[in-house]
Design a protein around this motif. Structure first.
Motif, PDB file in Angstrom:
ATOM      1  N   PRO A  40       0.820  -1.220   0.000  1.00  0.00           N
ATOM      2  CA  PRO A  40       0.000   0.000   0.000  1.00  0.00           C
ATOM      3  C   PRO A  40       0.855   1.273   0.000  1.00  0.00           C
ATOM      4  O   PRO A  40       0.513   2.254  -0.662  1.00  0.00           O
ATOM      5  CB  PRO A  40      -0.827  -0.113   1.292  1.00  0.00           C
ATOM      6  N   ILE A  43       2.160   1.818  -3.510  1.00  0.00           N
ATOM      7  CA  ILE A  43       1.108   2.320  -4.404  1.00  0.00           C
ATOM      8  C   ILE A  43       0.894   3.810  -4.191  1.00  0.00           C
ATOM      9  O   ILE A  43       0.933   4.602  -5.136  1.00  0.00           O
ATOM     10  CB  ILE A  43      -0.210   1.549  -4.179  1.00  0.00           C
ATOM     11  N   SER A  46       3.702   6.001  -5.283  1.00  0.00           N
ATOM     12  CA  SER A  46       3.813   6.203  -6.726  1.00  0.00           C
ATOM     13  C   SER A  46       2.784   7.205  -7.244  1.00  0.00           C
ATOM     14  O   SER A  46       2.926   7.711  -8.352  1.00  0.00           O
ATOM     15  CB  SER A  46       3.669   4.869  -7.462  1.00  0.00           C
ATOM     16  N   HIS A  63      -5.753   1.521   2.177  1.00  0.00           N
ATOM     17  CA  HIS A  63      -5.802   0.062   2.181  1.00  0.00           C
ATOM     18  C   HIS A  63      -7.036  -0.448   2.929  1.00  0.00           C
ATOM     19  O   HIS A  63      -7.743  -1.346   2.450  1.00  0.00           O
ATOM     20  CB  HIS A  63      -4.516  -0.465   2.826  1.00  0.00           C
ATOM     21  N   TYR A  66     -10.226   0.389   0.948  1.00  0.00           N
ATOM     22  CA  TYR A  66     -10.293  -0.542  -0.182  1.00  0.00           C
ATOM     23  C   TYR A  66     -10.830  -1.902   0.271  1.00  0.00           C
ATOM     24  O   TYR A  66     -11.721  -2.474  -0.359  1.00  0.00           O
ATOM     25  CB  TYR A  66      -8.891  -0.669  -0.786  1.00  0.00           C
ATOM     26  N   MET A  97      -4.154  -7.288  -8.413  1.00  0.00           N
ATOM     27  CA  MET A  97      -2.890  -6.757  -7.915  1.00  0.00           C
ATOM     28  C   MET A  97      -1.721  -7.214  -8.779  1.00  0.00           C
ATOM     29  O   MET A  97      -0.851  -6.416  -9.140  1.00  0.00           O
ATOM     30  CB  MET A  97      -2.666  -7.202  -6.466  1.00  0.00           C
ATOM     31  N   VAL A 100      -2.244  -5.775 -12.653  1.00  0.00           N
ATOM     32  CA  VAL A 100      -2.438  -4.339 -12.877  1.00  0.00           C
ATOM     33  C   VAL A 100      -1.586  -3.498 -11.923  1.00  0.00           C
ATOM     34  O   VAL A 100      -0.776  -2.681 -12.362  1.00  0.00           O
ATOM     35  CB  VAL A 100      -3.935  -3.947 -12.737  1.00  0.00           C
ATOM     36  N   VAL A 101      -1.770  -3.702 -10.637  1.00  0.00           N
ATOM     37  CA  VAL A 101      -1.157  -2.817  -9.647  1.00  0.00           C
ATOM     38  C   VAL A 101       0.367  -2.953  -9.606  1.00  0.00           C
ATOM     39  O   VAL A 101       1.088  -1.944  -9.689  1.00  0.00           O
ATOM     40  CB  VAL A 101      -1.763  -3.053  -8.246  1.00  0.00           C
ATOM     41  N   LEU A 102       0.861  -4.165  -9.454  1.00  0.00           N
ATOM     42  CA  LEU A 102       2.318  -4.333  -9.344  1.00  0.00           C
ATOM     43  C   LEU A 102       3.062  -3.830 -10.584  1.00  0.00           C
ATOM     44  O   LEU A 102       4.079  -3.142 -10.440  1.00  0.00           O
ATOM     45  CB  LEU A 102       2.684  -5.782  -9.022  1.00  0.00           C
ATOM     46  N   LEU A 104       2.115  -1.412 -12.506  1.00  0.00           N
ATOM     47  CA  LEU A 104       2.002   0.050 -12.491  1.00  0.00           C
ATOM     48  C   LEU A 104       2.968   0.712 -11.519  1.00  0.00           C
ATOM     49  O   LEU A 104       3.398   1.845 -11.739  1.00  0.00           O
ATOM     50  CB  LEU A 104       0.562   0.482 -12.181  1.00  0.00           C
ATOM     51  N   ILE A 105       3.336   0.018 -10.451  1.00  0.00           N
ATOM     52  CA  ILE A 105       4.291   0.607  -9.503  1.00  0.00           C
ATOM     53  C   ILE A 105       5.725   0.185  -9.813  1.00  0.00           C
ATOM     54  O   ILE A 105       6.643   0.463  -9.042  1.00  0.00           O
ATOM     55  CB  ILE A 105       3.930   0.303  -8.027  1.00  0.00           C
TER      56      ILE A 105
END
Length: 132
Positions: A40, A43, A46, A63, A66, A97, A100-102, A104-105
């Motif tokens: 978190p 994220i 970033s 977090h 969410y 996660m 997409v998320v990992l 992106l960071i």
């Protein structure tokens, strides 16, 4: 009745998020977790120009919100929501996660830019969230 159900689902989401967050923070702070920092925090870091305690505060609030929101959405979508559907929700959020998320960071798919062990560790955490 609907309001009570929403509150209970949100509370369950907060509880599940609490369990996974405690384990993540203990793992990261002890060096046992494969993550270089709490996800978190990575994220939010970033996205916002924050550092130190303000960064961690915003990361943890985000977090927990969410986790509560997803629990409420799942409960409202599936009237007979139970721990098995919760595990499925946890697995779904884990896939988001990882794909997409990992990336992106900057950690890559399944955290491969650091170590694939991130995928395993975060799956366990998400399944704990879902089972709760």
């Amino acid at each position: 009745m609907k309001r009570k159900r929403i509150l209970l689902a949100g509370g369950a989401g907060l509880l599940g998020t609490s369990f996974m967050t405690i384990l993540m923070l203990v793992g990261v702070n002890s060096g046992m977790a494969p993550m270089p920092e709490p996800i978190p925090r990575a994220i939010v870091g970033s996205l916002l120009p924050l550092s130190g305690a303000p960064l961690m505060l915003v990361a943890m609030i985000s977090h927990f919100v969410y986790g509560a929101v997803w629990a409420i959405l799942a409960d409202q979508t599936f009237p007979d929501f139970d721990w098995i559907r919760g595990i499925m929700l946890g697995a779904f959020l884990w896939i988001i996660m990882q794909l997409v998320v990992l990336p992106l960071i900057g950690w890559g798919f399944f955290g491969i830019n650091h170590t694939p062990a991130i995928a395993v560790a975060t799956l366990i955490l998400h399944l704990i969230y879902g089972a709760t």
